[in-house]
Design an enzyme around this catalytic site. Structure first.
Site, short mmCIF file in Angstrom:
data_model
loop_
_atom_site.label_atom_id
_atom_site.label_comp_id
_atom_site.label_asym_id
_atom_site.label_seq_id
_atom_site.Cartn_x
_atom_site.Cartn_y
_atom_site.Cartn_z
N ASP A 260 0.83 -1.21 0.00
CA ASP A 260 0.00 0.00 0.00
C ASP A 260 0.86 1.25 0.00
OD1 ASP A 260 -2.94 -0.91 1.99
OD2 ASP A 260 -2.21 -1.49 0.00
N LYS B 66 3.88 1.68 -1.14
CA LYS B 66 4.51 1.89 -2.45
C LYS B 66 3.47 2.48 -3.42
CE LYS B 66 7.77 1.70 -5.35
NZ LYS B 66 8.50 0.88 -6.20
N SER C 1 -28.80 24.13 -3.38
CA SER C 1 -29.67 23.71 -2.29
C SER C 1 -31.12 23.89 -2.76
CB SER C 1 -29.35 24.60 -1.11
OG SER C 1 -30.06 24.17 -0.02
N LYS D 250 -38.27 13.92 0.35
CA LYS D 250 -37.05 14.67 0.70
C LYS D 250 -36.36 13.86 1.80
CE LYS D 250 -35.04 19.09 1.81
NZ LYS D 250 -34.10 18.53 2.74
N GLU E 118 -28.98 11.04 -2.26
CA GLU E 118 -28.83 11.17 -0.82
C GLU E 118 -28.31 9.87 -0.22
OE1 GLU E 118 -29.61 14.22 -0.17
OE2 GLU E 118 -30.03 14.36 1.97
N CYS F 181 -20.01 27.34 44.38
CA CYS F 181 -20.87 26.27 43.89
C CYS F 181 -20.07 25.40 42.91
CB CYS F 181 -22.09 26.87 43.18
SG CYS F 181 -23.12 25.65 42.38
S1 IVH Z 1 -33.05 18.03 -5.57
C1 IVH Z 1 -30.78 21.38 -7.49
N1 IVH Z 1 -34.40 16.03 -4.54
O1 IVH Z 1 -32.16 18.20 0.13
C2 IVH Z 1 -31.70 20.58 -6.65
N2 IVH Z 1 -32.81 17.11 -3.16
O2 IVH Z 1 -31.74 21.45 0.53
C3 IVH Z 1 -30.99 19.75 -5.73
N3 IVH Z 1 -32.61 16.13 -0.93
O3 IVH Z 1 -28.90 18.51 0.36
C4 IVH Z 1 -31.74 18.94 -4.86
N4 IVH Z 1 -34.09 14.54 -1.18
O4 IVH Z 1 -29.41 16.45 -1.04
C5 IVH Z 1 -33.47 16.97 -4.34
N5 IVH Z 1 -35.65 14.24 -3.82
C6 IVH Z 1 -34.72 15.16 -3.58
C7 IVH Z 1 -34.04 15.25 -2.34
C8 IVH Z 1 -33.10 16.25 -2.17
C9 IVH Z 1 -33.22 15.08 -0.34
C10 IVH Z 1 -31.58 16.98 -0.24
C11 IVH Z 1 -30.42 17.38 -1.11
C12 IVH Z 1 -29.96 18.68 -0.52
C13 IVH Z 1 -31.15 19.16 0.25
C14 IVH Z 1 -31.63 20.47 -0.36
#
Ligand code: IVH
Length: 669
Positions: free
Chosen positions: A32, A34, A81, A115, A173, A432
């Site tokens: 590893d 090397k 985000s 989500k 995710e 205290c």
């Molecule tokens: S779309 C450009 N779809 O939520 C659009 N995000 O605040 C990018 N997340 O950290 C996100 N489930 O990783 C999208 N079905 C979903 C999601 C998702 C979870 C997370 C994402 C990001 C956060 C967004």
């Protein structure tokens, strides 16, 4: 240049050969070390002639065993985000805004997904082969976690099927199941190992772990939710079909995704999933609604933070019912008494909740709480648990009233109510043990004297064994005293003493901050240090002297004055002065201030937490741009810079119409 290029080509070939032996044939012929040596050389050479990003290089491919967790990689397209909404009205506003933008009157087709509450991951596939896995990081660049990601079973190393674009980023995710999270914590209890606070932390910690076997053991899962094509063709016209493509290529996608037409259908999906989430074995904190047509997505585009074609429609935090077993009274650093209800443990979104702060006597009366009551609790903002209401009163006639103690449960000194804030305080001060321990924690913490190895656990042990009573005693500790304490080896004891010694030389602002004077944070400590320069001048100053400092209000001035005029405090810091070598704080401004500077002569207040820079770095930056950092909001303040969890200062500033800045990325260059 030519010879470097040749060397690079030779090294790449050599490493690819060893990758083949190692990954394909499972029979490496070099160690590893090397292998790492060859890889390091290649990286250095690539950097030298700017050939860092070459998709064919083994430095960019699987097989590159990342040993350095600080490995940073720039995403090919930014990882944005999502904007959030929490109710129907705001969701409607989103949909209407989109329709106005697109000049549409008819219903719009929307793709609704879970989500998932995990950790975003970006997978780069070149000609169907996984070449990189990168965490979201700051959206522009993240941490290269390829060596761990390849161990996740739901991340295919090679994609299957047809129409695979030449180069693309697949996003999704990473998470673990709640049942696996609970199992893991149960095992940790038995092995006396670290307990994780929630499933998300496990996913995040494991993905960055330097032992990739952990990823397998902790059963990490990856669900994809989209992709971006960088090179090659993709004739897909809507998001839903993109998800089907991902599935065909071998990725896992969540099976609850549906297409909806207009707001009514979205709401019905939202309510259905909100109920269903309690039955799921992983955490979701809302749904994501995306405009299905890629053509419309392109027209709508993105803001610098988030796409205009998608929104996170978040759920209210989960509520659960549990019983109040008894109430404890905790004593804080300033002596403030906080009642804490001990609960029959319940789990909310993967976290065991067994305590909840009741904040004050007033709050107990407001809720009308008694021991034995059944209460509804939630994790507000999905983090801090809170009692919402009483579901069933304890009908047992025995004494179940919560009576606020008259004396401190730790030192038995009298508890007094302060008029100023209405809270109850232990009058024991440094007598205290609880206050003493917490003051010592604060004095030697990272932002104050920063003594590594001298954490709360060791301080508590030293206090309990009577080795230290005040901060000055710490500097008199002997090696055998430390060794006598359980679990401290000679080597660690020597190290701790070395760090203690190092902390003797300290800036005035850190000492002032370390005293823990009520409402004196780092900024005020810095203002005091710069104005007075010497501790004895601060000790002898009166309230009117403090008020001469720009940005320091009367309440804080009084607190400082009272602190330095308390006889027992005076005694403490005179003994401390014998041990420390205090130096004045530098003026961080880069020499002269000029009118062209961004913050020239602007009075700036900082509030909240910043991940990009720590407080001192931020102050340095502002001052180097000609700004003056002040502590309190007044009409004279020109700007407020706020981070996560901003304090009341932000509201005050908004009321006065003071300009505010949230994103401080532009200060990082
Ligand atoms: S779309 C450009 N779809 O939520 C659009 N995000 O605040 C990018 N997340 O950290 C996100 N489930 O990783 C999208 N079905 C979903 C999601 C998702 C979870 C997370 C994402 C990001 C956060 C967004």
């Amino acid at each position: 240049m030519g010879s470097v290029k040749n060397k690079i080509i030779k090294l790449r070939k050599k490493i690819l050969y060893h990758n083949y032996l190692y990954y394909k044939l499972d029979s490496p012929v070099i160690s590893d070390e090397k292998y790492d040596f060859l890889m390091k050389n290649l990286q250095i050479l690539e950097k030298k002639i700017n050939l860092m990003f070459n998709i064919n290089s083994p430095t960019q491919r699987v097989g590159f065993n990342i040993r350095n967790s600080d490995n940073i990689f720039f995403h090919l397209t930014p990882m944005l985000s999502l904007d959030n909404v929490f109710n129907m009205d705001d969701y409607l506003k989103f949909e209407n805004k989109v329709k106005n933008f697109l000049n549409l009157v008819d219903k719009i087709e929307l793709c609704c997904e879970f989500k998932i509450d995990g950790l975003a991951l970006n997978l780069i596939y070149k000609k169907g082969k996984l070449i990189k896995a990168v965490t979201r990081g700051d959206g522009e660049k993240g941490e290269d976690v390829t060596s761990n990601a390849i161990k996740i079973k739901t991340i295919p190393l090679n994609l299957n099927g047809s129409n695979i674009p030449d180069l693309m980023e697949i996003r999704g995710e990473v998470f673990i199941k709640n049942s696996d999270f609970i199992k893991l914590n149960n095992e940790s209890v038995i092995k006396k190992e670290k307990i994780f606070s929630n499933a998300r932390n496990v996913a995040s910690g494991s993905l960055r772990h330097n032992n990739s076997e952990i990823v397998i053991k902790r059963k990490l899962i990856f669900y994809a939710y989209g992709y971006n094509v960088i090179q090659g063709k993709d004739c897909i016209s809507n998001h839903y079909d993109k998800l089907q493509n991902l599935k065909r290529w071998g990725l896992s996608i969540d099976s609850h995704t549906v297409l909806c037409n207009g707001v009514k259908e979205v709401l019905s999906y939202y309510h259905k999933i909100e109920k269903k989430r309690l039955l799921l074995d992983f955490n979701i904190d809302g749904i994501v609604v995306k405009i299905n047509s890629i053509h419309f997505q392109k027209i709508l585009g993105n803001t610098s933070r988030s796409p205009r074609w998608a929104i996170a429609f978040k759920f209210q935090s989960i509520k659960k019912v549990t019983k109040v077993l008894y109430v404890d009274f905790q004593v804080g650093r300033t002596g403030m008494i906080t009642p804490v209800a001990r609960l029959e443990p319940v789990e909310i979104s993967g976290v065991q909740i067994s305590n909840v702060s009741l904040y004050s006597k007033k709050e107990i009366s407001r809720i009308g709480l008694s021991v034995g009551d059944y209460v509804t609790i939630c994790r507000s903002g999905d983090v801090i648990p809170k009692i919402i209401n009483i579901v069933t009163k304890n009908i047992d006639k025995t004494n179940n009233r919560i009576s606020f103690p008259k004396v401190c449960p730790i030192c038995m000194y009298e508890i007094i109510q302060k008029k100023k804030d209405g809270h109850f305080y232990c009058s024991g001060g440094f007598n205290c043990i609880a206050q003493r321990k917490k003051s010592l924690h604060h004095f030697f913490s990272k932002k104050a004297l920063n003594v590594k190895g001298l954490g709360p656990k060791l301080i508590n042990c030293l206090v309990d064994n009577n080795y230290i009573k005040n901060p000055a005693d710490v500097f008199k500790l002997k090696i055998n005293e430390l060794i006598l304490l359980n679990n401290i080896s000679i080597k660690s004891a020597e190290k701790i003493l070395k760090f203690i010694n190092k902390a003797r030389s300290v800036s005035l602002s850190k000492v002032i901050y370390g005293f823990g004077i009520h409402e004196v944070g780092l900024v005020t400590a810095m203002l005091l240090s710069k104005y007075f320069k010497y501790l004895h001048k601060i000790i002898d100053a009166n309230v009117s002297d403090f008020l001469k400092i720009d940005g320091l209000g009367p309440v804080v001035a009084k607190n400082i004055f009272n602190f330095f005029h308390d006889q027992s405090n005076r005694k403490l810091f005179y003994s401390l002065l014998q041990e420390l070598n205090i130096h004045t704080d530098k003026n961080y401004g880069m020499g002269s201030v000029s009118k062209n500077m961004l913050f020239f002569n602007k009075k700036i207040v900082i509030t909240g937490v910043f991940h990009e820079l720590n407080r001192i770095e931020l102050i340095k930056k502002i001052e180097s741009l000609g700004g003056i950092v002040v502590n309190s909001i007044s009409k004279k303040v020109n700007l407020i810079i706020f981070g996560k969890n901003p304090g009341v200062k932000l509201i005050q500033a908004k009321n006065l119409g003071i300009e505010s800045i949230h994103n401080i990325k532009f200060l990082l260059n």
